[in-house]
Enzyme design. Structure first.
Site, mmCIF file in Angstrom:
data_model
loop_
_atom_site.group_PDB
_atom_site.id
_atom_site.type_symbol
_atom_site.label_atom_id
_atom_site.label_comp_id
_atom_site.label_asym_id
_atom_site.label_seq_id
_atom_site.Cartn_x
_atom_site.Cartn_y
_atom_site.Cartn_z
ATOM 1 N N GLY A 1 0.771 -1.399 -0.062
ATOM 2 C CA GLY A 1 -0.177 -0.168 -0.021
ATOM 3 C C GLY A 1 0.720 1.358 -0.038
ATOM 4 N N THR A 2 1.835 1.171 0.603
ATOM 5 C CA THR A 2 2.635 2.287 0.783
ATOM 6 C C THR A 2 3.230 2.842 -0.508
ATOM 7 O OG1 THR A 2 3.399 2.101 3.126
ATOM 8 C CG2 THR A 2 4.836 3.570 1.730
ATOM 9 N N ASN B 1 -8.247 4.263 8.388
ATOM 10 C CA ASN B 1 -7.575 3.088 8.950
ATOM 11 C C ASN B 1 -7.581 3.066 10.566
ATOM 12 O OD1 ASN B 1 -5.768 5.188 8.338
ATOM 13 N ND2 ASN B 1 -4.146 4.148 9.696
ATOM 14 N N GLN C 1 -7.911 -0.328 3.474
ATOM 15 C CA GLN C 1 -8.727 -0.820 4.481
ATOM 16 C C GLN C 1 -10.038 -1.161 4.041
ATOM 17 O OE1 GLN C 1 -8.010 -1.474 7.806
ATOM 18 N NE2 GLN C 1 -5.761 -0.581 7.679
ATOM 19 N N SER D 1 -3.591 -3.446 -0.460
ATOM 20 C CA SER D 1 -2.394 -4.110 0.189
ATOM 21 C C SER D 1 -2.934 -5.491 0.487
ATOM 22 C CB SER D 1 -1.631 -3.310 1.228
ATOM 23 O OG SER D 1 -0.713 -4.057 1.932
ATOM 24 N N HIS E 1 -1.790 -7.717 2.657
ATOM 25 C CA HIS E 1 -1.830 -8.272 4.009
ATOM 26 C C HIS E 1 -2.917 -7.757 4.683
ATOM 27 C CE1 HIS E 1 -0.177 -4.982 6.657
ATOM 28 N NE2 HIS E 1 0.227 -4.597 5.398
ATOM 29 N N THR F 1 11.729 -7.397 -10.516
ATOM 30 C CA THR F 1 11.358 -8.847 -10.932
ATOM 31 C C THR F 1 10.323 -9.172 -10.146
ATOM 32 O OG1 THR F 1 13.533 -9.459 -11.444
ATOM 33 C CG2 THR F 1 12.019 -11.250 -10.736
ATOM 34 N N CYS G 1 1.539 1.755 11.651
ATOM 35 C CA CYS G 1 2.848 2.651 11.033
ATOM 36 C C CYS G 1 3.379 3.827 11.942
ATOM 37 C CB CYS G 1 2.606 3.374 9.783
ATOM 38 S SG CYS G 1 2.073 1.713 8.596
#
Length: 396
Positions: A74-75, A154, A182, A204, A206, A242, A329
């Site tokens: 996400g970042t 979030n 989120q 994202s 995770h 890659t 974060c």
């Protein structure tokens, strides 16, 4: 309090990887380890896995596969959307509109752009964290080149009026980016329907039971944006490097699982959340942060007066409850949450915040346990506070 148990209530920070996702990833960590840019068979197998996952993400979002670009998370997706749009459109203007409650992955790139001559308007939000579309439209200038407003917050869970915002952006021919990290798996998204005016969307893996280190950026066909990574020709020449084949394959499976029967799943989580919320609001001198209804199904954020949030987290951890004070974060910061400050929560109250985010790791028994433990923990912390005076009414 009863016997200690393990209760994970920090799903907004990260989620466990579902077994089906692990099974999907394993072949690409073992026998199918080839570089997807290679021409031999184990490379082609990797390439096929990448494109299969791309199709799954596109289906989940109501997008075209060619509009999905894989990133490291996400970042990176937020940074690419904000800086990539700003630099490619700077000859047209240097004004950006965002909000003060965005994730730092949007706020910090905006702050950086201000050092490069860009002008950023941080649109205020109300006490619930909601953006007023009328105020947004009033903030638009002739040199506005980007609007970036998150889909759902979030920390406090408030869901923004994305469709209205997108419509305004489209009418003014301004690219619109939304951080939906989120939202995925909690809110049905449709880039051909209600979300059709979104030009870029970050996600994202995770956050919806997939692996860490992999994310994606949806870029609507025809959107002007600079490349963020330069090097090889991966991702149709827009994002070099890659491919993380195992992560991408896992993300594809995870979003497939997260978006099937999403309404039913969200309602189940919401039912547990509402019972937990009602019980916690019985604790004196507490307040619910964020919108009471327009919020993510699994999100709860409270402020408890006369206690310190870090002490609360540590005591809950000793009882086997995983929670947070806000964004994972920002866990190393001693400053009050920038989100709570933006919605008008005084610093001394914001310091006593607690975020509980529910998900697939939770059960009704977890709710019972937290409602058994939390009031006693809060009571112990207040008992040693020189400022606490017992109250009988909880602010709602």
């Amino acid at each position: 309090m009863g016997e200690n148990r393990f209760v994970y209530m920090d799903h907004a920070a990260t989620t466990f990887i579902k077994p089906e996702v692990v099974e999907t990833m394993l072949p690409f960590l073992k026998e199918h380890f080839g570089n997807p840019s290679s021409l031999y068979s184990i490379g082609r197998e990797g390439k096929e896995a990448v494109e299969t996952a791309r199709e799954k993400l596109a289906k989940a979002l109501g997008a075209e596969p060619e509009e999905i670009y894989f990133t490291s998370g996400g970042t990176e997706s937020d940074n690419w959307a904000v800086k990539g749009t700003a630099f490619t459109r700077r000859k047209k203007g240097k004004h950006i509109i965002t909000t003060p409650i965005e994730h730092h992955a949007v706020l910090y790139p905006c702050e950086y752009l201000e050092t490069q001559g860009f002008d950023v308007t941080y649109l205020p939000v109300d006490t619930y964290g909601l953006v007023d579309p009328a105020q947004l439209e009033a903030a638009i200038r002739e040199d506005t080149i980007l609007i970036s407003i998150m889909y759902a917050n979030n920390e406090i869970g408030t869901i923004e009026p994305v469709s209205e915002i997108g419509k305004i952006a489209r009418e003014h021919e301004i690219p619109f980016h939304t951080d939906a990290v989120q939202a995925i798996g909690n809110i049905p998204l449709d880039m051909q329907g209600k979300d059709k005016d979104v030009d870029m969307l970050s996600l994202s893996s995770h956050k919806f039971y997939g692996p860490k280190g992999i994310g994606a950026l949806y870029i609507k066909e025809g959107t002007e944006i600079d490349n963020y990574m330069h090097g090889g020709a991966q991702e149709r020449g827009k994002r070099a490097g890659t491919e993380n084949v195992a992560g991408i394959a896992g993300m594809g499976k995870a979003i497939e699982l997260a978006t099937v029967n999403i309404e039913e799943h969200s309602e189940k989580i919401k039912k547990m959340r509402n019972r937990l919320m009602a019980g916690i609001l019985e604790i004196p001198s507490c307040r619910l942060n964020g919108h009471p209804e327009k919020r993510l199904s699994g999100n709860l954020n409270f402020s408890f007066e006369y206690i310190e949030g870090e002490s609360l987290l540590l005591m809950l951890d000793q009882m086997g409850i995983c929670s947070s004070t806000g964004s994972a974060c920002s866990s190393g910061s001693l400053d009050p949450s920038h989100v709570l400050s933006a919605i008008g929560v005084p610093p001394e109250i914001a310091q006593g915040s607690l975020r509980l985010t529910l998900g697939d790791a939770n059960s009704e028994e977890d709710i019972d346990y937290v409602l058994d433990v939390l009031p006693e923990v809060v009571g112990k912390l207040r008992a040693i506070s020189p400022f606490y005076k017992p109250a009988s009414v909880c602010e709602k």
